[in-house]
Design a protein around this motif. Sequence first.
Motif, short mmCIF file in Angstrom:
data_model
loop_
_atom_site.label_atom_id
_atom_site.label_comp_id
_atom_site.label_asym_id
_atom_site.label_seq_id
_atom_site.Cartn_x
_atom_site.Cartn_y
_atom_site.Cartn_z
N ILE A 71 0.82 -1.22 0.00
CA ILE A 71 0.00 0.00 0.00
C ILE A 71 0.85 1.27 0.00
O ILE A 71 0.62 2.19 -0.77
CB ILE A 71 -0.97 0.00 1.21
N GLU A 72 1.85 1.32 0.87
CA GLU A 72 2.67 2.54 0.96
C GLU A 72 3.39 2.81 -0.36
O GLU A 72 3.42 3.95 -0.86
CB GLU A 72 3.69 2.38 2.11
N GLU A 73 3.97 1.76 -0.94
CA GLU A 73 4.66 1.89 -2.23
C GLU A 73 3.70 2.41 -3.31
O GLU A 73 4.02 3.34 -4.05
CB GLU A 73 5.23 0.51 -2.62
N LEU A 74 2.50 1.83 -3.36
CA LEU A 74 1.57 2.22 -4.42
C LEU A 74 1.04 3.63 -4.19
O LEU A 74 0.79 4.38 -5.14
CB LEU A 74 0.41 1.21 -4.52
N TRP A 75 0.86 4.03 -2.93
CA TRP A 75 0.38 5.40 -2.64
C TRP A 75 1.40 6.40 -3.19
O TRP A 75 1.06 7.34 -3.89
CB TRP A 75 0.17 5.60 -1.13
N ASN A 95 -8.47 12.52 -4.40
CA ASN A 95 -9.66 11.68 -4.34
C ASN A 95 -9.48 10.41 -5.17
O ASN A 95 -9.92 9.34 -4.78
CB ASN A 95 -10.89 12.47 -4.81
N ALA A 96 -8.82 10.54 -6.32
CA ALA A 96 -8.56 9.35 -7.14
C ALA A 96 -7.67 8.37 -6.38
O ALA A 96 -7.95 7.16 -6.32
CB ALA A 96 -7.90 9.78 -8.45
N ILE A 97 -6.58 8.89 -5.79
CA ILE A 97 -5.68 8.03 -5.02
C ILE A 97 -6.42 7.39 -3.84
O ILE A 97 -6.25 6.21 -3.54
CB ILE A 97 -4.46 8.84 -4.52
N SER A 98 -7.27 8.19 -3.20
CA SER A 98 -8.02 7.69 -2.04
C SER A 98 -8.86 6.47 -2.39
O SER A 98 -8.92 5.50 -1.63
CB SER A 98 -8.93 8.79 -1.49
N GLY A 99 -9.53 6.51 -3.55
CA GLY A 99 -10.37 5.38 -3.93
C GLY A 99 -9.58 4.10 -3.98
O GLY A 99 -10.04 3.04 -3.50
N ILE A 100 -8.37 4.17 -4.52
CA ILE A 100 -7.53 2.97 -4.62
C ILE A 100 -6.91 2.64 -3.27
O ILE A 100 -6.86 1.48 -2.86
CB ILE A 100 -6.47 3.20 -5.71
N ASP A 101 -6.46 3.65 -2.55
CA ASP A 101 -5.84 3.41 -1.23
C ASP A 101 -6.81 2.71 -0.28
O ASP A 101 -6.46 1.71 0.37
CB ASP A 101 -5.41 4.76 -0.64
N MET A 102 -8.04 3.22 -0.20
CA MET A 102 -9.01 2.57 0.69
C MET A 102 -9.31 1.14 0.23
O MET A 102 -9.46 0.23 1.06
CB MET A 102 -10.32 3.36 0.72
#
Length: 415
Positions: free
Chosen positions: A67-71, A88-95
Amino acid sequence: MPTLISDIKVIATAPEGINLLVVKVETNQPGLVGYGCATFAYRHLAVKCLIEEYLRPLLIGRDAEAIEELWQLMHQNAYWRNGPIENNAISGIDMALWDIKGRMAGMPLYQLFGGKCREGVPIYRHADGRDIGELCANIQKYLDLGITHVRCQNGGYGGGGFGDAPARTPERAPKGVYLDPHKYMRDTVKMFEEVRRRIGFEVELVHDVHERLKPVDAIRFARQLEPFELFFLEDAIALEDGDWLRQLRDKTTIPLAQGELFNHPFEWRTLITERLIDFVRVHLSQVGGITPARKLQIFAEQFGVRTAWHGPGDMSPMAHAANIHIDLAARNFGVQEWSGIEPPNFVIQALNGPRGALLDVFPGLPEFRQGHVYANDRPGLGVELDEREAAKYPCSSGVTTWTQTRLMDGSLQTP
Ligand code: MG
């Protein structure tokens, strides 16, 4: 076999008339998917495009557990970083990645954050009214449900509804939400005098300025509200006027909550290290999801600043659930804004009329009981998405009007 991202889909749905954007991350493991919130209600197509055209190709085939790497990869990939559309785009994937992590572990997310510090999450609900009688009746409905914190407003934030300019504006002043700051301040002080007289001091009260005052007026207003012992005053100072928080802090003892518009650590770092605010209340998807929000929560704990995450209607149940999981595990939790996604036949029908559509689209919400919200204890965020139901409620893309807030000379005021 490593767990790899096999596809990313964006689902736009508006079961309550508010544009919601949910991201579904699929993996190469049978049945293992995660959901996250990428809702930016007023620019949802821009966020959808960013995810589908840029982040999806970037992430397919990568390790879903990193997760950290991809964020960081998502954050740095466009060279120019940050901003609400990207976050917001990153958030959708992060969550969604955190949801996958929890499902892999077989644990609700709060367990991955260290476990519960509290059994249930105290919430605040929003009460307003066309007059003091209606407002107090609405407050009482919440108290009867066991709710401990209520935000009180005189009608809409700072002003009336969208419409023609009032008579005392200049000629040709455009339509908008018109605000008379000093009248708003006088009316609100009177409102709190009457609310405390009728309801008493047992309930915790909150008020949201919604950035609709100039800083010097906000200072005077905060001092005028001190006798009413508010739990906090919300967004008294606009994001752009953040340096004024030092003066506000010096001149009042009222607890200050700021931050639903924040989207970068630079915006909150000094406010926390200099202890200029009491509550930080970011909007999780606006800051980029669970990963940055957890870092912020832990950072704030070191300085005695509590959390009060933004929890409005324009975020999906995935984001509400993310709030609750962090709240359960945060020692420095303050209160949670809650916009009312309780199960049907209980609060919803009592307060809002039938609103079953949200539950049809999102089975498995956090659970409201007697004033507190509980995680539902399913693995991950604990919320599912019924895509066939979601498709019944298309989003719309009209011009946003409520943000066209104006002062009496017709000039724009931050909404
Ligand atoms: Mg607010």
